[in-house]
Every structure is written in C-alpha cells, then in structure tokens.
Design a protein around this motif. Structure first.
Motif, PDB file in Angstrom:
ATOM      1  N   ALA A 122     106.796 131.440 -48.896  1.00 33.85           N
ATOM      2  CA  ALA A 122     105.716 131.022 -50.914  1.00 33.85           C
ATOM      3  C   ALA A 122     104.656 130.106 -50.280  1.00 33.85           C
ATOM      4  CB  ALA A 122     107.066 131.036 -51.346  1.00 33.85           C
ATOM      5  N   ALA A 123     105.238 129.161 -49.449  1.00 28.48           N
ATOM      6  CA  ALA A 123     104.129 128.345 -49.336  1.00 28.48           C
ATOM      7  C   ALA A 123     102.766 128.759 -48.469  1.00 28.48           C
ATOM      8  CB  ALA A 123     104.602 126.892 -48.608  1.00 28.48           C
ATOM      9  N   ALA A 124     102.807 130.247 -47.671  1.00 29.88           N
ATOM     10  CA  ALA A 124     102.285 130.239 -47.003  1.00 29.88           C
ATOM     11  C   ALA A 124     101.181 131.275 -47.970  1.00 29.88           C
ATOM     12  CB  ALA A 124     102.472 131.159 -45.913  1.00 29.88           C
ATOM     13  N   VAL A 125     101.245 132.166 -48.791  1.00 33.44           N
ATOM     14  CA  VAL A 125     101.280 132.578 -49.887  1.00 33.44           C
ATOM     15  C   VAL A 125      99.910 131.646 -50.417  1.00 33.44           C
ATOM     16  CG1 VAL A 125     101.035 134.342 -51.884  1.00 33.44           C
ATOM     17  CG2 VAL A 125     102.548 134.484 -49.595  1.00 33.44           C
ATOM     18  N   PHE A 265     104.389 136.042 -43.431  1.00 32.66           N
ATOM     19  CA  PHE A 265     105.101 136.247 -42.935  1.00 32.66           C
ATOM     20  C   PHE A 265     106.604 135.327 -42.822  1.00 32.66           C
ATOM     21  CE2 PHE A 265     103.568 136.584 -39.250  1.00 32.66           C
ATOM     22  CZ  PHE A 265     104.235 135.928 -38.149  1.00 32.66           C
ATOM     23  N   SER A 266     107.477 136.164 -43.681  1.00 28.94           N
ATOM     24  CA  SER A 266     108.465 134.533 -42.957  1.00 28.94           C
ATOM     25  C   SER A 266     109.776 134.411 -41.761  1.00 28.94           C
ATOM     26  CB  SER A 266     109.450 134.935 -43.966  1.00 28.94           C
ATOM     27  OG  SER A 266     109.048 135.163 -45.097  1.00 28.94           O
ATOM     28  N   GLY A 267     109.599 133.052 -41.701  1.00 27.46           N
ATOM     29  CA  GLY A 267     110.321 133.007 -40.091  1.00 27.46           C
ATOM     30  C   GLY A 267     111.334 133.107 -40.387  1.00 27.46           C
ATOM     31  N   ALA A 276     110.243 129.738 -42.597  1.00 24.17           N
ATOM     32  CA  ALA A 276     109.208 129.195 -42.355  1.00 24.17           C
ATOM     33  C   ALA A 276     107.994 129.907 -42.499  1.00 24.17           C
ATOM     34  CB  ALA A 276     108.872 129.025 -40.554  1.00 24.17           C
ATOM     35  N   GLY A 277     107.299 129.466 -43.140  1.00 20.58           N
ATOM     36  CA  GLY A 277     105.710 130.716 -43.648  1.00 20.58           C
ATOM     37  C   GLY A 277     104.618 131.180 -41.878  1.00 20.58           C
ATOM     38  N   ILE A 278     104.582 132.235 -42.147  1.00 20.75           N
ATOM     39  CA  ILE A 278     104.142 132.781 -40.729  1.00 20.75           C
ATOM     40  C   ILE A 278     101.854 132.985 -41.115  1.00 20.75           C
ATOM     41  CG2 ILE A 278     103.170 133.247 -38.476  1.00 20.75           C
ATOM     42  CD1 ILE A 278     106.424 133.117 -38.183  1.00 20.75           C
ATOM     43  N   ILE A 279     101.036 132.539 -41.104  1.00 20.59           N
ATOM     44  CA  ILE A 279     100.017 132.653 -41.210  1.00 20.59           C
ATOM     45  C   ILE A 279      99.250 132.880 -39.897  1.00 20.59           C
ATOM     46  CG2 ILE A 279      97.706 132.364 -42.066  1.00 20.59           C
ATOM     47  CD1 ILE A 279      98.780 130.134 -43.734  1.00 20.59           C
ATOM     48  N   VAL A 280      98.499 134.219 -39.928  1.00 19.10           N
ATOM     49  CA  VAL A 280      98.037 135.379 -38.501  1.00 19.10           C
ATOM     50  C   VAL A 280      97.039 135.790 -38.752  1.00 19.10           C
ATOM     51  CG1 VAL A 280     100.246 134.806 -36.989  1.00 19.10           C
ATOM     52  CG2 VAL A 280      99.726 137.412 -38.703  1.00 19.10           C
ATOM     53  N   ALA A 297     100.809 119.111 -46.877  1.00 17.92           N
ATOM     54  CA  ALA A 297     102.126 118.699 -47.860  1.00 17.92           C
ATOM     55  C   ALA A 297     103.184 120.131 -47.449  1.00 17.92           C
ATOM     56  CB  ALA A 297     101.234 119.012 -49.490  1.00 17.92           C
ATOM     57  N   LEU A 298     102.354 121.464 -46.164  1.00 18.92           N
ATOM     58  CA  LEU A 298     103.183 122.387 -46.709  1.00 18.92           C
ATOM     59  C   LEU A 298     103.451 122.366 -44.977  1.00 18.92           C
ATOM     60  CD1 LEU A 298     101.268 124.550 -49.064  1.00 18.92           C
ATOM     61  CD2 LEU A 298     103.494 123.410 -49.354  1.00 18.92           C
ATOM     62  N   ARG A 299     103.380 121.340 -43.875  1.00 14.55           N
ATOM     63  CA  ARG A 299     103.218 121.307 -42.508  1.00 14.55           C
ATOM     64  C   ARG A 299     104.725 121.404 -42.059  1.00 14.55           C
ATOM     65  NH1 ARG A 299     101.090 115.899 -40.559  1.00 14.55           N
ATOM     66  NH2 ARG A 299     103.295 114.416 -41.187  1.00 14.55           N
ATOM     67  N   PRO A 300     105.526 122.117 -41.439  1.00 14.92           N
ATOM     68  CA  PRO A 300     106.677 122.066 -40.980  1.00 14.92           C
ATOM     69  C   PRO A 300     107.102 120.685 -40.181  1.00 14.92           C
ATOM     70  CG  PRO A 300     106.009 123.895 -40.016  1.00 14.92           C
ATOM     71  CD  PRO A 300     104.769 123.018 -41.046  1.00 14.92           C
ATOM     72  N   GLY A 301     108.480 120.612 -39.941  1.00 16.59           N
ATOM     73  CA  GLY A 301     108.682 119.166 -38.928  1.00 16.59           C
ATOM     74  C   GLY A 301     108.944 119.837 -37.561  1.00 16.59           C
ATOM     75  N   GLY A 302     108.908 118.937 -36.718  1.00 20.60           N
ATOM     76  CA  GLY A 302     109.162 119.130 -35.508  1.00 20.60           C
ATOM     77  C   GLY A 302     109.957 120.249 -34.914  1.00 20.60           C
ATOM     78  N   LEU A 303     111.234 119.981 -36.168  1.00 20.63           N
ATOM     79  CA  LEU A 303     112.398 120.515 -35.456  1.00 20.63           C
ATOM     80  C   LEU A 303     112.771 122.244 -36.095  1.00 20.63           C
ATOM     81  CD1 LEU A 303     115.845 118.559 -37.346  1.00 20.63           C
ATOM     82  CD2 LEU A 303     116.047 119.023 -34.829  1.00 20.63           C
ATOM     83  N   VAL A 304     111.926 121.961 -36.350  1.00 18.41           N
ATOM     84  CA  VAL A 304     111.414 123.788 -36.972  1.00 18.41           C
ATOM     85  C   VAL A 304     110.489 124.349 -36.075  1.00 18.41           C
ATOM     86  CG1 VAL A 304     109.664 125.431 -38.761  1.00 18.41           C
ATOM     87  CG2 VAL A 304     111.395 123.803 -39.687  1.00 18.41           C
ATOM     88  N   LEU A 305     109.658 123.547 -35.919  1.00 20.74           N
ATOM     89  CA  LEU A 305     108.329 123.668 -34.946  1.00 20.74           C
ATOM     90  C   LEU A 305     108.989 124.248 -33.503  1.00 20.74           C
ATOM     91  CD1 LEU A 305     105.737 121.229 -35.871  1.00 20.74           C
ATOM     92  CD2 LEU A 305     105.325 123.798 -36.514  1.00 20.74           C
TER      93      LEU A 305
END
Length: 435
Positions: A122-125, A265-267, A276-280, A297-305
């Motif tokens: 949703a954040a990606a969109v 798309f979703s992770g 996660a939200g992935i943008i390509v 504001a929408l960035r993921p943290g190190g664990l998710v990355l």
C-alpha cells in the motif's frame, strides 16, 4: 477480618505468577487487577489470557497458505547483533543508500532498470502516485477501483497521494480506447495510467480488460500494481510446468517485459519474504520515488532489508523451492500429505490412546490466500474429527488454528510444516481426550 481472610499482598500474588513467563511488572499489574476485582483465584487465568494477547507461534492448519491473520508468508530469519551497511558505502567510506543492496537484486530478478523497497505494498502504491502524479490525473478501470482487505480502497489511497482518479470503462469491460479517450480529453492532465490487480475480487462472464502490452502502447507511463508478489509466471524455481492455479496471475518479470514502466508488489505474499512493498521499473521513475519526501517516512529498517536480501539471494541461487516456506507448501505431493496424516494418526494412538477411527483422512482444498490467485484452490488432505474442537486446539501450549465444516473439525495438512506435527499430536490428543 482475620489474617486468613485478607487478600494476599500484591507482591506475593505477582510472584506466584512467575511461571507464566511474563515480566514481573506485568505480573504486578495483573495481581492488582485481580485483587481489585476480588478475583485472586483467577489471577493465573488472567495471566494466561494476557500472555495469549502477545505474538505467539502457532500451527496453521487452516489450509490457507498465506493467512493474513497469521502473518502471511511464514519466514525464518535471524542475524547477529552487529552493525551492518544499511546506509554505508564500503567502497567510498561515505554514507550510502539503504536501497542499493536490495534494489539491485530485485532489479536483476525482474529485468527492471531499478528497484526500491518500502514497508508494504500500500505504501508502494501511495509513494509512486505521490511522486509521479500528484496534482494530476490517473485513469483506472472501474473494474479495478476495488477495496482490498483492511479497508485498503484504491480511490482513497489515490486521494491521499494527491492525484486525481479518472474512472474509465465499466465494471466488467474496459478497452484500450477508454484509456486513450481519458488521455486526450481537453479537461484532463494524465500523468500515468494505473492497472490494479483486484486481489480477492473477481469478475466473470461478459468481461473484457486491457492487457499490459496494450497499455504499454499509450503515450504516458503505465504503472501496474500486481499485488501478490509473483516474480515470474514461469516459476523457474519449481520443477515441471507452472501450477495450474497460477494461470492468469500477474508477475513482475512478465510485466516489465510487456513494457510496463513501473510495477509494485508485496514482499510477504507469493514472494515468500517479509512484509514490504517493492517498486521496480524505469530508473528515472524509481529515482523520482526515492527522492520524494514520503520515501523516508515509508522506508524499511535493517531487519526487513536484510531479510529481503536473503529472500532475493534465495531466488537467484535457485533455492526457492526448498528454502522458502510458501513454495515448500505448494510443492508437497499428495503422497507426502498422506504420509503426514498417517504419522499423526499413529502418534495419536501411541501417545494418547486415540483410536485411528476417530481421526480420518479426507480430501481437502487449500488456497494461496492473502488475495493471491482469487477463487483458485489446490488439492490437499485434511485430518477430520467429529465436533467443534477449535477452542481446545487454540488453548494448546502451541496453539493449532484449524477450521470447521458441517459439524466437523478439519486440519489441513498442506499448511502444517512436518516439523510441527508433534504440536498437532499434542493439541489434538488433548482436545479429543476430554470428549
């Protein structure tokens, strides 16, 4: 009042709850509540209830492989408590981008020029629309202006991004000419065209939709929200032909190959990774998204990355079929499920004295879940017992989440990891022992 009539001290009652495993301050709160309610004898019950409100490991026996309420894709990930190069460039010794590591991997996996990651789809969109279309118009088919789980409504997300929704076509039929008219109208200022995967919504019968290759011929950029996170419709990580239930499911590799400019798309769905939200897509469009203020504001943290990096490397190493839980569930044969059923039934008889006739094996149907491949099921096997035992199964030390149908309890074996079979035996044995 005699000493024996007085309630225990808060500290004494709290210390009696130590076996619950809860931190002492929580036990103190529970003790105070129990004493205030004149329910000293119920303090342990209150502690158990509180413990069960915390995140708890469970066995998914529902037959829904990606169960939204159970965290969608089951994922094992661990890392040492050490610094990592989240935003550090080892080559220059200067600050780097947290998008570099994972972005380059997903660009490689999908055939896109560039990629970036945010905290959910949703954040990606939202970010793509805000970065590329704020203050301008975005045509969307009326058949794709949907509400997905959790009250995610496409029109409302578009409104929050600052763009203007232009409805085109009808609920059941939208043609390329509908988009072309919206673009060329004198009163519109179209920034991009968006195509939305309708997730858990399906229209059948007298229908027509515009394909991605057709949309790619338009004179404005095209965005495709494919939602479910299928990387490649050919599923090259599996042996044999793609599963029949995947027919028609949009995939990132094919969307990019069809000329789509940006894909989201979703992770944690068919990809099998963390939320996660992935943008390509095109490098210039992804860069505009990365520069937008919302990206921070929408960035993921190190664990998710790090978890997403591991997921991407698993696909690139061609280990997805064995190392990603979702695809392991998909790949289990019916013979394998039958063997699981027999192991559990034998253990129930040996450990709990439950005669095999009380637990039968029956044909079942599992489904991908989380809005992926809506309306599609895959063959499975289930353990079936008479009566409703859902509450008893949930009360086990490792809760088992099952389903009921026609007055019987069903535990679908496709979603039960073989390593969790002892938990199923323990929970089902206890549930049947009291009936």
């Amino acid at each position: 009042m005699t000493a024996s009539d007085r309630p225990p001290s808060v500290d004494a009652l709290a210390r009696s709850l130590t076996a619950s495993g809860l931190p002492h301050p929580i036990c103190v709160d529970i003790a105070r509540e129990a004493i205030a309610a004149d329910d000293v004898d119920g303090a342990r019950r209150r502690a158990d209830h509180f413990r069960r409100t915390l995140l708890t490991d469970v066995v998914n026996a529902t037959g829904v492989l990606l169960h939204t309420n159970l965290g969608r894709a089951p994922l094992a990930h661990s890392q040492d408590a050490r610094p990592q190069t989240v935003e550090f460039d080892l080559s220059s010794g200067e600050r780097g981008s947290r998008q570099t590591a994972v972005g380059q991997l997903f660009a490689r996996l999908t055939g896109a020029e560039a990629a970036m990651v945010v905290n959910n789809n949703a954040a990606a969109v939202l970010l793509v629309l805000a970065a590329l279309a704020a203050g301008r118009d975005v045509p969307v088919s009326r058949g794709e202006s949907v509400e997905i789980g959790g009250s995610f409504r496409v029109p409302e997300v578009m409104e929050q991004s600052g763009c203007r929704l232009i409805d085109v076509g009808t609920t059941n039929r939208t043609r390329l000419s509908d988009y072309q008219r919206a673009i060329t109208r004198a009163d519109t200022d179209v920034a991009i065209v968006m195509k939305v995967h309708p997730s858990n919504y399906r229209v059948e019968g007298f229908i027509e939709e515009t394909s991605l290759p057709e949309l790619a011929t338009l004179e404005v950029p095209v965005m495709a929200d494919i939602g479910s996170g299928l990387l490649d419709a050919n599923v090259p990580w599996l042996t044999g032909a793609p599963p029949a239930w995947l027919a028609g499911e949009p995939a990132a590799v094919q969307a990019i190959a069809d000329g789509v400019d940006i894909v989201t798309f979703s992770g944690d769905k068919l990809l099998g990774g963390p939320q996660a939200g992935i943008i390509v897509g095109r490098a210039d469009l992804v860069e505009r998204c990365a520069r937008h203020p919302l990206a921070r504001a929408l960035r993921p943290g190190g664990l998710v990355l790090r978890s997403l990096q591991d997921t991407a490397l698993t696909y690139l190493d061609k280990r997805a079929a064995t190392d990603i839980s979702f695809w392991r569930m998909v790949g289990r044969s019916m013979d394998d499920l039958d063997r699981s059923a027999e192991r559990i039934r034998a253990a129930l008889e040996q450990d709990h004295g439950i005669v095999p006739a009380r637990v039968i094996t029956a044909a079942s149907e599992a489904l991908p879940g989380a809005g992926s491949a809506p309306g599609i099921t895959m063959p499975s096997r289930a353990l079936v017992v008479d009566g409703d035992h859902l509450a008893a199964l949930r009360s086990a030390p490792i809760p088992v989440i099952a389903r009921t149908r026609d007055g019987r309890t069903l535990l679908d074996l496709r979603t039960i990891d073989p390593a969790q079979e002892p938990h199923v035996v323990a929970a089902l044995g206890s549930a049947l022992a009291v009936t």
